[in-house]
Design an enzyme around this catalytic site. Sequence first.
Site, PDB file in Angstrom:
ATOM      1  N   LEU A   1       8.279 -12.766  38.860  1.00 50.82           N
ATOM      2  CA  LEU A   1       9.263 -11.685  38.757  1.00 50.82           C
ATOM      3  C   LEU A   1       8.627 -10.423  39.324  1.00 50.82           C
ATOM      4  CD1 LEU A   1      10.504 -12.382  35.121  1.00 50.82           C
ATOM      5  CD2 LEU A   1      11.719 -12.906  37.247  1.00 50.82           C
ATOM      6  N   SER A   2       9.446  -9.420  39.596  1.00 46.59           N
ATOM      7  CA  SER A   2       8.870  -8.216  40.193  1.00 46.59           C
ATOM      8  C   SER A   2       7.807  -7.602  39.299  1.00 46.59           C
ATOM      9  CB  SER A   2       9.962  -7.196  40.531  1.00 46.59           C
ATOM     10  OG  SER A   2      10.693  -6.848  39.382  1.00 46.59           O
ATOM     11  N   GLU A   3       8.002  -7.656  37.969  1.00 45.31           N
ATOM     12  CA  GLU A   3       6.962  -7.198  37.066  1.00 45.31           C
ATOM     13  C   GLU A   3       6.916  -8.024  35.795  1.00 45.31           C
ATOM     14  OE1 GLU A   3       6.285  -3.689  39.561  1.00 45.31           O
ATOM     15  OE2 GLU A   3       8.168  -4.536  38.869  1.00 45.31           O
ATOM     16  N   THR A   4       5.689  -8.193  35.306  1.00 42.85           N
ATOM     17  CA  THR A   4       5.442  -8.704  33.961  1.00 42.85           C
ATOM     18  C   THR A   4       4.700  -7.620  33.198  1.00 42.85           C
ATOM     19  OG1 THR A   4       5.335 -11.027  34.663  1.00 42.85           O
ATOM     20  CG2 THR A   4       4.251 -10.462  32.590  1.00 42.85           C
TER      21      THR A   4
ATOM     22  N   HIS B   1      11.673  -0.452  34.937  1.00 48.26           N
ATOM     23  CA  HIS B   1      12.542  -1.466  34.342  1.00 48.26           C
ATOM     24  C   HIS B   1      11.802  -2.341  33.343  1.00 48.26           C
ATOM     25  CE1 HIS B   1      10.855  -4.351  37.267  1.00 48.26           C
ATOM     26  NE2 HIS B   1      11.416  -5.295  36.556  1.00 48.26           N
TER      27      HIS B   1
END
Length: 262
Positions: free
Chosen positions: A44-47, A73
Amino acid sequence: MKLPIYIVDAFTGKLFGGNPAAVCPLQEWLPETVMQNLAAENNLSETAFIVQEGDHFRIRWFTPSTEVKLCGHATLASAHIFYTELGYSKPEIHFESLSGLLKVMHQAEKVYTLDFPANPPEPITKIPEGLFEGLKIENATVFKTSFDYMVLMPDQRSIENLQPDFASLAKVKARGVVTTAKGDDVDFVSRCFYPQSGINEDPVTGSAHTIMVPYWSKELGKTTLSAVQLSKRKGFLECELKENRVLMSGQAVTYLKGEYTI
């Protein structure tokens, strides 16, 4: 060892919209290599990884390829999990981060307001290699911040029609490239590209709004603004410039609850 993981769609009121982030609450920090591998596995774009430190929490964000200094986000997603799954009940939650103190206020059911430091952009004249080539444009006004380049586009349609060459865009030496324009039905719109960080296009980027809100506030002569990020998933934000802070309000929806084994 089994540890909890949640996935949340942030800056949206419905599943499969906004920007999905993984949230991993921890009792103590894992080795950086393990956190980076988990972020790559999540893809995902961020964890976000969070550990409690006294009366506040420390948060760190990883893309599939690197740790980043600020992510909106995934911070909103983390607050959502603390309020809905982990029993947190105070009116606001504080996260210490590589970008200083971040606050999230719980406004209503599934509605949150991020309180982040403003990051006003500065105009530049020396255009970095790969920027115009990557966006497939001939000319534009360009700004720079400590994180990203920001490119001012003529109108919303020009933002919608962008079809970047990500190989060229990846040559730009920055976290990424933010494109923005005045909106048709909202104050401003944007799309954000981060091939340098392993994300060709980010669906909704809270940290990019800490750049755009100061710009559009000055440009439009107002401190309260509405914004839409025009990715396929779309994100909707109500923003406010309050002195040197940017407030961003949005919703969040839990998609997944589970555990990972390492």
